[in-house]
Design an enzyme around this catalytic site. Structure first.
Site, mmCIF file in Angstrom:
data_model
loop_
_atom_site.group_PDB
_atom_site.id
_atom_site.type_symbol
_atom_site.label_atom_id
_atom_site.label_comp_id
_atom_site.label_asym_id
_atom_site.label_seq_id
_atom_site.Cartn_x
_atom_site.Cartn_y
_atom_site.Cartn_z
ATOM 1 C CG ASP A 90 37.073 52.772 25.226
ATOM 2 O OD1 ASP A 90 37.595 51.676 24.215
ATOM 3 O OD2 ASP A 90 37.976 52.827 26.167
ATOM 4 C CG ASP A 272 32.600 55.302 31.484
ATOM 5 O OD1 ASP A 272 32.624 56.558 31.077
ATOM 6 O OD2 ASP A 272 33.651 54.811 31.888
ATOM 7 C CB CYS A 310 22.797 47.024 51.009
ATOM 8 S SG CYS A 310 23.656 46.631 49.321
ATOM 9 C CB CYS A 312 24.630 44.211 47.289
ATOM 10 S SG CYS A 312 25.660 43.888 48.436
ATOM 11 C CB CYS A 315 24.405 43.796 52.039
ATOM 12 S SG CYS A 315 25.831 45.382 51.926
ATOM 13 C CG HIS A 341 28.376 47.175 48.913
ATOM 14 N ND1 HIS A 341 27.156 47.227 49.356
ATOM 15 C CD2 HIS A 341 28.682 48.306 48.948
ATOM 16 C CE1 HIS A 341 26.672 48.252 50.069
ATOM 17 N NE2 HIS A 341 27.595 49.167 49.573
HETATM 18 ZN ZN LIG Z 1 25.447 45.727 49.812
#
Ligand SMILES: [Zn+2]
Length: 377
Positions: A90, A272, A310, A312, A315, A341
């Site tokens: 930025d 963002d 999920c 990730c 998870c 996550h």
């Molecule tokens: Zn997750």
């Protein structure tokens, strides 16, 4: 050609943005790493695992602490933080106007006090471009003033006129910097920023003026700063059609998953927001069935992952009960697992949005996603 418009559905755009640090598939959510790190002990190795396409760093923060000159000496931000994909910086403007101490706005720029040690710093369009050039980011943002959402018309008019004059200076300074021998990223791209608070006519006039500068991308700034969601959507409905369709459009600092779906629908490509990381640090996690507060007693014996299915890193291995325990025990790992996550959730939602656009079913996807998140568990 830097931006390929692959497909549209209504005003929603599916695009591909080519940069010197690789291709960005849009719509994209950029992951915010304020001081060249995502808060919550998330490494760049993690970012590669959670589908991050673009990392966003804050110019003001890096300028006042560690310093852009040192980062340049060490080879630039990419090398410094070991991240070879796109980085957006930025301009510093938002922090200067919101965080920093007593300030004076003049035609040349702004004088303010560092929030770290109080020392007096001057920043104008040229200084902002020089700092971002020292960092060597992929995309640099123009130095602008973000007037308060509810500022008076006269103030907004004067501020927007100055932001336009500043944009011309940013463009000239970046062209000069990109031509120097020792510049880290000679292909650095400048995005202009549309302002005008909630005055649609001011914003449209400004969009027309800045579009003539033929920059590689444009942002809609000064939203999500106190106006209602409806006011924000109304501004997007009015102003986005006046920004070039063959360039990426970036909605700065937005937002919730629902905000993102609504804004994609109105032609936004780049986003963002600190929400996924900030909420994660407080144990608030996003799922397709709404947001959960893992501090809640009801998760004490819940051995399911945060979200079934999920992919990730959290998870795949850990249960709600364990993450809750970590958060309660103030173990750093609890915070980290929630942030991972949440960012994965946002990045995956953007992937789903792109797939839906590719297949011409975004409208249905948006409807289903909003209904499912609204319904809860
Ligand atoms: Zn997750």
């Amino acid at each position: 050609m830097k931006y390929e418009l692959l497909k549209t559905e209504g005003r929603a755009k599916r695009g591909r943005f080519h940069t010197v640090h690789g291709v960005i598939e849009t719509p994209v959510f950029m992951n915010v790493g304020t001081v060249a790190a995502i808060k919550g002990a998330v490494s760049t190795d993690d970012l590669r695992q959670i589908k991050t396409q673009v990392e966003l760093s804050n110019t003001y923060h890096l300028h006042v602490r560690t310093g852009d000159k040192l980062i340049k000496e060490l080879g630039g931000l990419h090398k410094f933080m070991a991240w070879d994909k796109p980085i957006l910086t930025d301009s510093g403007g938002f922090q200067v106007f919101s965080l920093a101490g007593i300030r004076k706005i003049k035609e040349e720029g702004v004088t303010f006090n560092s929030h770290i040690d109080g020392r007096k710093i001057f920043m104008g369009p040229e200084e902002s471009m020089q700092i971002q050039s020292n960092l060597g980011s992929t995309i640099a943002m123009a130095f602008d003033e973000c007037p308060p959402a509810l500022a008076e018309r006269k103030y907004v008019e004067d501020s927007v006129a100055r932001t336009t004059r500043w944009l011309h200076r940013c463009k000239a300074e970046m062209a000069r910097l990109n031509s120097l021998d020792d510049t880290i990223n000679k292909e650095q791209l400048l995005f202009g920023i549309n302002q005008g608070a909630i005055f649609n006519d001011i914003r449209i006039e400004h969009a027309n003026i800045i579009s003539e500068l033929d920059l590689p991308g444009y942002a809609v700034g000064g939203l999500a700063v106190g106006e209602s969601h409806e006011q924000m959507y109304d501004v997007l409905d009015h102003v986005v059609p006046y920004l070039p369709q063959n360039k990426p459009t970036y909605l700065m600092g937005v937002g919730t998953p629902a905000n993102i779906l609504e804004a994609v629908d109105r032609g936004i490509d780049f986003f963002d927001c600190v929400y996924p990381s900030r909420n994660g640090r407080h144990g608030h996690v996003y799922t397709n069935h709404g947001k959960l507060n893992l501090f809640n007693q009801k998760f004490e014996k819940d051995m399911r992952p945060i979200e079934e299915g999920c992919g990730c890193p959290t998870c795949r291995t850990y249960s709600r009960a364990y993450v809750r325990h970590l958060l309660k025990a103030k173990e750093m790992l609890g915070m980290r697992l929630c942030v991972l996550h949440n960012l994965y959730f946002y990045n995956t939602m953007m992937e789903e949005i792109r797939d839906a656009l590719d297949e011409g079913r975004f409208a249905q996807y948006k409807k289903d996603k909003l209904a499912s998140m609204e319904a809860g568990e």
